[in-house]
Enzyme design. Sequence first.
Site, PDB file in Angstrom:
ATOM      1  N   ASP A 265       0.833  -1.194   0.000  1.00 25.61           N
ATOM      2  CA  ASP A 265       0.000   0.000   0.000  1.00 25.61           C
ATOM      3  C   ASP A 265       0.872   1.250   0.000  1.00 25.61           C
ATOM      4  O   ASP A 265       1.364   1.688   1.030  1.00 25.61           O
ATOM      5  CB  ASP A 265      -0.919  -0.010   1.241  1.00 25.61           C
ATOM      6  CG  ASP A 265      -1.859   1.195   1.256  1.00 25.61           C
ATOM      7  OD1 ASP A 265      -1.934   1.899   0.224  1.00 25.61           O
ATOM      8  OD2 ASP A 265      -2.513   1.414   2.295  1.00 25.61           O
ATOM      9  N   LYS A 272       1.463   8.007   0.190  1.00 23.29           N
ATOM     10  CA  LYS A 272       1.840   8.111   1.603  1.00 23.29           C
ATOM     11  C   LYS A 272       3.213   8.767   1.732  1.00 23.29           C
ATOM     12  O   LYS A 272       4.030   8.687   0.814  1.00 23.29           O
ATOM     13  CB  LYS A 272       1.943   6.698   2.206  1.00 23.29           C
ATOM     14  CG  LYS A 272       0.640   5.985   2.440  1.00 23.29           C
ATOM     15  CD  LYS A 272       0.887   4.617   3.061  1.00 23.29           C
ATOM     16  CE  LYS A 272      -0.407   3.855   3.278  1.00 23.29           C
ATOM     17  NZ  LYS A 272      -1.310   4.480   4.263  1.00 23.29           N
ATOM     18  N   GLU A 344      -7.986   2.379   0.269  1.00 26.77           N
ATOM     19  CA  GLU A 344      -8.194   1.353  -0.760  1.00 26.77           C
ATOM     20  C   GLU A 344      -8.711   0.036  -0.189  1.00 26.77           C
ATOM     21  O   GLU A 344      -9.351  -0.736  -0.888  1.00 26.77           O
ATOM     22  CB  GLU A 344      -6.876   1.109  -1.514  1.00 26.77           C
ATOM     23  CG  GLU A 344      -5.898   0.133  -0.853  1.00 26.77           C
ATOM     24  CD  GLU A 344      -5.387   0.593   0.511  1.00 26.77           C
ATOM     25  OE1 GLU A 344      -5.446   1.809   0.780  1.00 26.77           O
ATOM     26  OE2 GLU A 344      -4.947  -0.255   1.307  1.00 26.77           O
ATOM     27  N   ARG A 346     -11.028  -0.599   2.007  1.00 23.76           N
ATOM     28  CA  ARG A 346     -12.492  -0.682   2.021  1.00 23.76           C
ATOM     29  C   ARG A 346     -13.051  -0.866   0.618  1.00 23.76           C
ATOM     30  O   ARG A 346     -14.132  -1.411   0.440  1.00 23.76           O
ATOM     31  CB  ARG A 346     -13.069   0.548   2.738  1.00 23.76           C
ATOM     32  CG  ARG A 346     -12.806   1.848   2.052  1.00 23.76           C
ATOM     33  CD  ARG A 346     -13.014   3.041   2.973  1.00 23.76           C
ATOM     34  NE  ARG A 346     -11.914   3.226   3.913  1.00 23.76           N
ATOM     35  CZ  ARG A 346     -11.868   4.201   4.819  1.00 23.76           C
ATOM     36  NH1 ARG A 346     -12.863   5.070   4.912  1.00 23.76           N
ATOM     37  NH2 ARG A 346     -10.838   4.316   5.620  1.00 23.76           N
TER      38      ARG A 346
HETATM   39  N1  BES Z   1      -3.334   0.228   5.190  1.00 22.45           N
HETATM   40  C1  BES Z   1      -3.715   1.521   5.618  1.00 22.45           C
HETATM   41  C2  BES Z   1      -4.007   1.572   7.124  1.00 22.45           C
HETATM   42  C3  BES Z   1      -2.824   1.607   8.038  1.00 22.45           C
HETATM   43  C4  BES Z   1      -2.111   2.769   8.231  1.00 22.45           C
HETATM   44  C5  BES Z   1      -2.455   0.484   8.732  1.00 22.45           C
HETATM   45  C6  BES Z   1      -1.029   2.786   9.106  1.00 22.45           C
HETATM   46  C7  BES Z   1      -1.381   0.498   9.611  1.00 22.45           C
HETATM   47  C8  BES Z   1      -0.674   1.652   9.799  1.00 22.45           C
HETATM   48  C9  BES Z   1      -4.977   1.951   4.899  1.00 22.45           C
HETATM   49  O1  BES Z   1      -5.088   1.523   3.591  1.00 22.45           O
HETATM   50  C10 BES Z   1      -4.958   3.440   4.843  1.00 22.45           C
HETATM   51  O2  BES Z   1      -4.106   3.991   4.217  1.00 22.45           O
HETATM   52  N2  BES Z   1      -5.926   4.067   5.516  1.00 22.45           N
HETATM   53  C11 BES Z   1      -6.002   5.484   5.569  1.00 22.45           C
HETATM   54  C12 BES Z   1      -7.442   5.884   5.397  1.00 22.45           C
HETATM   55  C13 BES Z   1      -7.650   7.358   5.205  1.00 22.45           C
HETATM   56  C14 BES Z   1      -7.073   7.798   3.879  1.00 22.45           C
HETATM   57  C15 BES Z   1      -9.127   7.648   5.256  1.00 22.45           C
HETATM   58  C16 BES Z   1      -5.458   5.945   6.912  1.00 22.45           C
HETATM   59  O3  BES Z   1      -5.720   5.287   7.929  1.00 22.45           O
HETATM   60  O4  BES Z   1      -4.753   6.942   6.930  1.00 22.45           O
HETATM   61 ZN    ZN Z   2      -4.117  -0.170   3.108  1.00 17.83          ZN
HETATM   62 MN    MN Z   3      -4.130   2.830   2.241  1.00 18.48          MN
END
Ligand code: BES
Ligand code: ZN
Ligand code: MN
Length: 491
Positions: A265, A272, A344, A346
């Site tokens: 991801d 990110k 992504e 969800r």
């Molecule tokens: N895989 C990540 C969630 C995550 C982040 C897990 C850090 C472990 C550590 C997920 O896909 C994600 O990026 N979620 C975003 C959602 C936001 C854009 C609404 C998040 O949590 O920042």
């Molecule tokens: Zn993710």
């Molecule tokens: Mn993500």
Amino acid sequence: MKISVKTKGKLSDNRAVVVWLGEEGKSGLFFKQLPADLKRSVAPLIEKKRFSGKAGSAFLQGTGAGWLVLTGIGKEKKLCLNRLRKSGAVAARTALAARLLELAVPVPSVPKATVEQTAQAVVEGVWLGTYHFDRKGTKSKEETGLKELELTVSAAPAVSAAQKGARQGKILCESVCLARDLGNAPSNEMTPARLAQAAQKAGREAGFRVQVWGPAEIAKRKMGALMGVARGSREPARFIRMEYVGPRSAGRKPLLLVGKGITFDSGGISIKPSNKMEEMKFDMCGAAAVIGAMRAIAMLKLPARVVGLAPATENLPGGSAQKPGDIVRAMNGKTIEVINTDAEGRLILADALSYAQTLKPAAIVDLATLTGACVVALGDQAAGLMGNDERLLEQVKQAGSRSGDKVWPLPLWKAHTDAVRSQVADVKNVGNGKAGTITAAAFLKEFVGEFPWAHLDIAGTAWADGTCGYQVKGGTGFGVRLLVEWVKGWR
Ligand code: BES
Ligand code: ZN
Ligand code: MN
């Protein structure tokens, strides 16, 4: 690791014998029940305060006849299976650090637990606490693990119960470690295709059916949300479908296990920051937990019908990647406005849950490293639990506490659903900046229909930052033991 059960643990020069001791020291039951020779070795260490009996402490002591690992279990009355798992792990690592590769562990008596459960918990602690991910270096591989674990019970009638617990523990630990291996593997190795192959291998080994769909079949099934995420990567997506039919279970409605399988991801176009981005190879730990659980459930021949689903893709910002503002259509027909391509998980789950509905499940449990907000809210000790069915949520919570994979409930209300309504589509993939873990669940809820459903956000629990208790740095395999326990208890 070879596991056996005996009624007496012998001392010898190349093995370590665990001695459980409570904080009560010499006045405690654990000390009083020791054989006289061990009492003589142990008493001076307690008297000189070299050893306190505190939970998580361990002390290696040589005697003329062999090695002892004094291992603290804390207050004797408070001993529970989870504390035993943790103490077992500390004991095993203490032996390993001294290159003692054979370990003898007495199966202690634990309030309210059977010999079978206790033996299983000891195996879990020792096995999971000494797990190593094979490092890929140029040096030849060295032996890192324990070779032999001997469980000792006080009397002959307990042997078969301990053997049964040991066998179940072994199957579970192999399956948890499979999930850990999958999570620890780098994303250039653990691509969606390779993840699917791992599922197929587990299916052959344990005896369950595995079907793998590639881009064409995914498109044919109109999984537009999964396709949207997959667009940014050259690595073709996979949809993994596993099915196990246990004894007397052919006609039953299936239990559905669904796991997020993002093999890397990057965030996509909503990219990110680079700090810790390397950890995002673990974003397929939901899928890994489902694969591991399917393996264990099949090997244990549980009387249930279980279908495991794992949508798998990378989330990359390639030239044809989906962009913020795009609208995609999930398999159930609902349209989604993609506000943030980093939300992504969800999206791919929307299609997997839509597909799950077509199987008319008795219940659905999904696991996903879904939100950073969950790490903030609950840390690494418990997964977030949300859903639409109180009875199912209670079952999952209980399975969590029995297994040691702890979960903690968060609410899920209509206001949270309102937060994911879109002006231009049925839903949008981010909320309003508040309660990020819950609005993610509210989004998923749009794709489960009326079926009983529980969602586990394992973002904080799927990865351990360091070695502690029976967790070692890296993938934890969180969820495997919980899912097996839940399926076991299902009626
Ligand atoms: N895989 C990540 C969630 C995550 C982040 C897990 C850090 C472990 C550590 C997920 O896909 C994600 O990026 N979620 C975003 C959602 C936001 C854009 C609404 C998040 O949590 O920042
Ligand atoms: Zn993710
Ligand atoms: Mn993500």
